[in-house]
Design a protein around this motif. Sequence first.
Motif, PDB file in Angstrom:
ATOM      1  N   TYR A  46       0.873  -1.178   0.000  1.00  0.00           N
ATOM      2  CA  TYR A  46       0.000   0.000   0.000  1.00  0.00           C
ATOM      3  C   TYR A  46       0.907   1.224   0.000  1.00  0.00           C
ATOM      4  CZ  TYR A  46       1.046  -0.785   4.949  1.00  0.00           C
ATOM      5  OH  TYR A  46       1.684  -1.043   6.125  1.00  0.00           O
ATOM      6  N   SER A  71       3.968   1.968   2.576  1.00  0.00           N
ATOM      7  CA  SER A  71       4.535   0.790   3.237  1.00  0.00           C
ATOM      8  C   SER A  71       6.042   0.684   3.059  1.00  0.00           C
ATOM      9  CB  SER A  71       3.856  -0.487   2.734  1.00  0.00           C
ATOM     10  OG  SER A  71       4.105  -0.661   1.355  1.00  0.00           O
ATOM     11  N   LYS A  72       6.622   1.517   2.181  1.00  0.00           N
ATOM     12  CA  LYS A  72       8.079   1.506   2.002  1.00  0.00           C
ATOM     13  C   LYS A  72       8.700   2.824   2.454  1.00  0.00           C
ATOM     14  CE  LYS A  72       8.149  -2.463  -0.265  1.00  0.00           C
ATOM     15  NZ  LYS A  72       8.833  -3.658   0.298  1.00  0.00           N
ATOM     16  N   ASN A  73       7.882   3.712   2.996  1.00  0.00           N
ATOM     17  CA  ASN A  73       8.378   5.075   3.193  1.00  0.00           C
ATOM     18  C   ASN A  73       8.649   5.425   4.645  1.00  0.00           C
ATOM     19  OD1 ASN A  73       8.067   5.154   0.493  1.00  0.00           O
ATOM     20  ND2 ASN A  73       6.174   6.336   0.507  1.00  0.00           N
ATOM     21  N   VAL A  74       9.698   6.219   4.843  1.00  0.00           N
ATOM     22  CA  VAL A  74      10.134   6.580   6.188  1.00  0.00           C
ATOM     23  C   VAL A  74      10.339   8.096   6.236  1.00  0.00           C
ATOM     24  CG1 VAL A  74      11.924   6.249   7.936  1.00  0.00           C
ATOM     25  CG2 VAL A  74      11.378   4.378   6.367  1.00  0.00           C
ATOM     26  N   ILE A  98       2.398  10.340  10.466  1.00  0.00           N
ATOM     27  CA  ILE A  98       2.949   8.993  10.341  1.00  0.00           C
ATOM     28  C   ILE A  98       2.781   8.600   8.881  1.00  0.00           C
ATOM     29  CG2 ILE A  98       2.573   6.573  11.011  1.00  0.00           C
ATOM     30  CD1 ILE A  98       1.996   7.675  13.856  1.00  0.00           C
ATOM     31  N   ALA A 154       3.053   6.017   6.874  1.00  0.00           N
ATOM     32  CA  ALA A 154       2.286   4.885   6.366  1.00  0.00           C
ATOM     33  C   ALA A 154       0.796   5.231   6.327  1.00  0.00           C
ATOM     34  CB  ALA A 154       2.541   3.638   7.194  1.00  0.00           C
ATOM     35  N   LYS A 184      15.504   4.917  12.467  1.00  0.00           N
ATOM     36  CA  LYS A 184      14.417   5.532  13.234  1.00  0.00           C
ATOM     37  C   LYS A 184      13.637   4.470  13.997  1.00  0.00           C
ATOM     38  CE  LYS A 184       9.924   7.447  12.550  1.00  0.00           C
ATOM     39  NZ  LYS A 184       8.829   7.772  11.657  1.00  0.00           N
ATOM     40  N   GLU A 197       8.465  -0.347  15.935  1.00  0.00           N
ATOM     41  CA  GLU A 197       9.056  -0.498  14.602  1.00  0.00           C
ATOM     42  C   GLU A 197      10.438   0.128  14.565  1.00  0.00           C
ATOM     43  OE1 GLU A 197       6.612  -0.569  10.787  1.00  0.00           O
ATOM     44  OE2 GLU A 197       7.388   1.476  10.801  1.00  0.00           O
ATOM     45  N   ASN A 201       9.498  -5.670  13.083  1.00  0.00           N
ATOM     46  CA  ASN A 201       9.052  -5.254  11.749  1.00  0.00           C
ATOM     47  C   ASN A 201       8.269  -6.358  11.048  1.00  0.00           C
ATOM     48  OD1 ASN A 201      10.515  -3.002  12.297  1.00  0.00           O
ATOM     49  ND2 ASN A 201      12.078  -3.340  10.736  1.00  0.00           N
ATOM     50  N   MET A 211      15.820  -3.596   4.941  1.00  0.00           N
ATOM     51  CA  MET A 211      14.805  -2.537   4.965  1.00  0.00           C
ATOM     52  C   MET A 211      14.815  -1.719   3.674  1.00  0.00           C
ATOM     53  SD  MET A 211      14.976  -1.372   8.952  1.00  0.00           S
ATOM     54  CE  MET A 211      16.747  -1.434   9.114  1.00  0.00           C
ATOM     55  N   VAL A 234      10.104  -5.470   3.007  1.00  0.00           N
ATOM     56  CA  VAL A 234       9.681  -4.856   4.271  1.00  0.00           C
ATOM     57  C   VAL A 234       8.341  -4.135   4.086  1.00  0.00           C
ATOM     58  CG1 VAL A 234      10.818  -2.608   3.963  1.00  0.00           C
ATOM     59  CG2 VAL A 234      10.552  -3.557   6.273  1.00  0.00           C
ATOM     60  N   LEU A 235       7.536  -4.154   5.136  1.00  0.00           N
ATOM     61  CA  LEU A 235       6.225  -3.481   5.120  1.00  0.00           C
ATOM     62  C   LEU A 235       6.138  -2.589   6.352  1.00  0.00           C
ATOM     63  CD1 LEU A 235       3.918  -6.547   4.498  1.00  0.00           C
ATOM     64  CD2 LEU A 235       3.778  -4.427   3.224  1.00  0.00           C
ATOM     65  N   PHE A 236       6.385  -1.323   6.185  1.00  0.00           N
ATOM     66  CA  PHE A 236       6.322  -0.435   7.357  1.00  0.00           C
ATOM     67  C   PHE A 236       4.862  -0.146   7.724  1.00  0.00           C
ATOM     68  CE2 PHE A 236      10.597   0.959   5.692  1.00  0.00           C
ATOM     69  CZ  PHE A 236      11.313   0.358   6.709  1.00  0.00           C
ATOM     70  N   LYS A 237       4.566  -0.301   9.008  1.00  0.00           N
ATOM     71  CA  LYS A 237       3.222   0.027   9.490  1.00  0.00           C
ATOM     72  C   LYS A 237       3.147   1.500   9.869  1.00  0.00           C
ATOM     73  CE  LYS A 237       3.855  -3.039  12.484  1.00  0.00           C
ATOM     74  NZ  LYS A 237       4.022  -3.640  13.753  1.00  0.00           N
ATOM     75  N   PHE A 238       4.308   2.062  10.194  1.00  0.00           N
ATOM     76  CA  PHE A 238       4.366   3.477  10.600  1.00  0.00           C
ATOM     77  C   PHE A 238       5.264   4.284   9.654  1.00  0.00           C
ATOM     78  CE2 PHE A 238       3.778   0.759  14.324  1.00  0.00           C
ATOM     79  CZ  PHE A 238       2.502   1.167  14.686  1.00  0.00           C
ATOM     80  N   GLY A 239       6.482   3.816   9.486  1.00  0.00           N
ATOM     81  CA  GLY A 239       7.412   4.437   8.532  1.00  0.00           C
ATOM     82  C   GLY A 239       8.072   5.696   8.999  1.00  0.00           C
TER      83      GLY A 239
END
Lengths: 434, 99
Positions: free
Chosen positions: A39, A42-45, A106, A108, A188, A277, B17, B68, B94-99
């Motif tokens: 989605y 889901s890859k972003n920070v 956030i 995601a 992070k 996370e 994760n 990651m 990887v699947l970030f729930k928050f990121g």
Amino acid sequence: MSGEKFDAIVIGAGMAGNAAAYTMASRGLKVLQLERGEYPGSKNVQGAIMYANMLEEIIPNFRDDAPLERHLVEQRFWMMDDTSHVGIQYRSDDFNGSTPERYTIIRAQFDRWFSRKVREAGAIVLCETTATELAQEGGKVIGVRTDRTGDVILADTVVLAEGANGLLGARAGLRQTSTSESVALAVKEIHFLPEDVIDQRFGLHGNEGCVIEAAGTISRGMAGLAFLYTNKESISLGIGCLVSDFAATCESPYELLEAFKNHSSIKHLIADSEVKEYAAHLIPEGGYKAIPALFGDGWVVVGDAAQLNNAVHREGSNLAMTSGRIAGEAIFEVKSRGGRMTKRNLALYKTMLDDSFVIKDLRKYKDMPALLHTNSRNFFMTYPKLMSEASKNFMRVDGTPKIENERATTAAFIKARSRWGLVSDAVRLALAWR
Amino acid sequence: MTVAVTKLRVEDKLFQNRYLVDQGRPHIKVRPHEHPSANLLALTRICPAKCYELNDKGQVEIAADGCMECGTCRVLCEASGDITWNYPRGGFGVLFKFG
Ligand SMILES: Cc1cc2nc3c(=O)[nH]c(=O)nc-3n(C[C@H](O)[C@H](O)[C@H](O)COP(=O)(O)OP(=O)(O)OC[C@H]3O[C@@H](n4cnc5c(N)ncnc54)[C@H](O)[C@@H]3O)c2cc1C
Ligand code: SF4
């Protein structure tokens, strides 16, 4: 999808890609957007601070339903040595108006919301789809290949919004791969705490938020920055340093993060939290001088993929959104004049971007990355230690005459850096800031 | 402070994760070598997911399951040919729930 041809294909559903896709779709262009994650988001920070003005230009009433955490009323900047910090702090009730100018988010959650707006505007969004190659014909980009089928999906323009680790543009020879000096690696964590505990620890009410940026010996002589941002029921914190510095020192990023969390100035702020996370991501740090070619026949590049990131003010998402929006407007403009997506016509994107805060800000700080890089030991080790020493001398009440404390401070600065070194650092910093 | 640092296991962090591992299709590969280059060796320390490790013959190996997808190793070691790097297939990794 075979046979169909799009006005534009957008690669990536991050800040830049969503802004571009929304801008074009809401003006009636036929847009396909590809995202490799399950989605969007889901890859972003990101840290993550989001600036309202830039989003408002795209979606004016975003406050109605966007997932926002806290609006910021207080910003702290800390110079840290191993056991202490010296800080400046700015807090103002003026930030409590009805339309606050910055929020924590956030990613995601935010990216999903933004992507929903993109779909509502009429774009086709395909997730779990990695674009694997740009298709070219006679030097012109004509579409993309994906890992779904081997077929080329055709489009008049491809908008590269792949982010800091973008492969497509570099592999097609449209821009260079980032060097280890021009990107930082950031790690992070997100720490959950009850809302009222966060309110208490940072002196906040309602949706107010507070952020801390920190530099100093925590990056062990590398050019780097740490951060701590308050969300509604969690705290995001992390640290990032240049990849070239990591490679030279062989410091481990998660050990740096642990040390930051265990610092006496930070520890009590996250005590008893539950970590949910751990994430890592690159940040473009090359600034103005690292910006690659931004457009060509059948393509434009936006956001982090174009190194449009202001490391000095840790602003990336707003440059990404703005460059995405401007690219979308430029493409729409060319199209509505009946023009083709040639290099010559797409130069409009660059002209409009040059006119915006994006390029103006980056140009202002064009010498900063090199200065911080070559002087990292002074800026990230020596000065923080000296600042701490100076503050301690200033605060100390132990019967030593104040004049002697002052002399000790001056002597410490000169011993560490020499008078000439101090003056030259100050001048260079001032010039780079100008 | 140092006690906590030395005891840290990054595996415990990665455990929090979510991943969807594409079994049998690693997205990163290390070129076979006798002696690792300095940058390849550095990855055993600086990969944030500790994917790179030294085997007992002194060669660098990768287990990309906890990756990651940050790109640090790509920026450092792709140009020299020490590694090849591709994104996992769409939806995997990887699947970030928050990121
Ligand atoms: C730790 C950290 C803290 C930060 N803090 C802040 C902050 O507080 N404020 C701020 O303004 N900025 C901050 N930034 C910077 C900000 O996150 C970026 O500038 C911003 O996300 C860039 O947006 P983008 O759309 O260009 O790239 P991204 O948001 O990275 O999006 C790129 C998208 O493209 C997709 N993609 C890539 N390749 C392909 C492909 N081949 N096929 C399909 N999809 C693909 C990716 O999955 C991703 O969704 C921070 C960054 C980091 C890492
Ligand atoms: S992409 Fe990042 S997390 Fe993955 S193996 Fe390379 S350095 Fe490690």
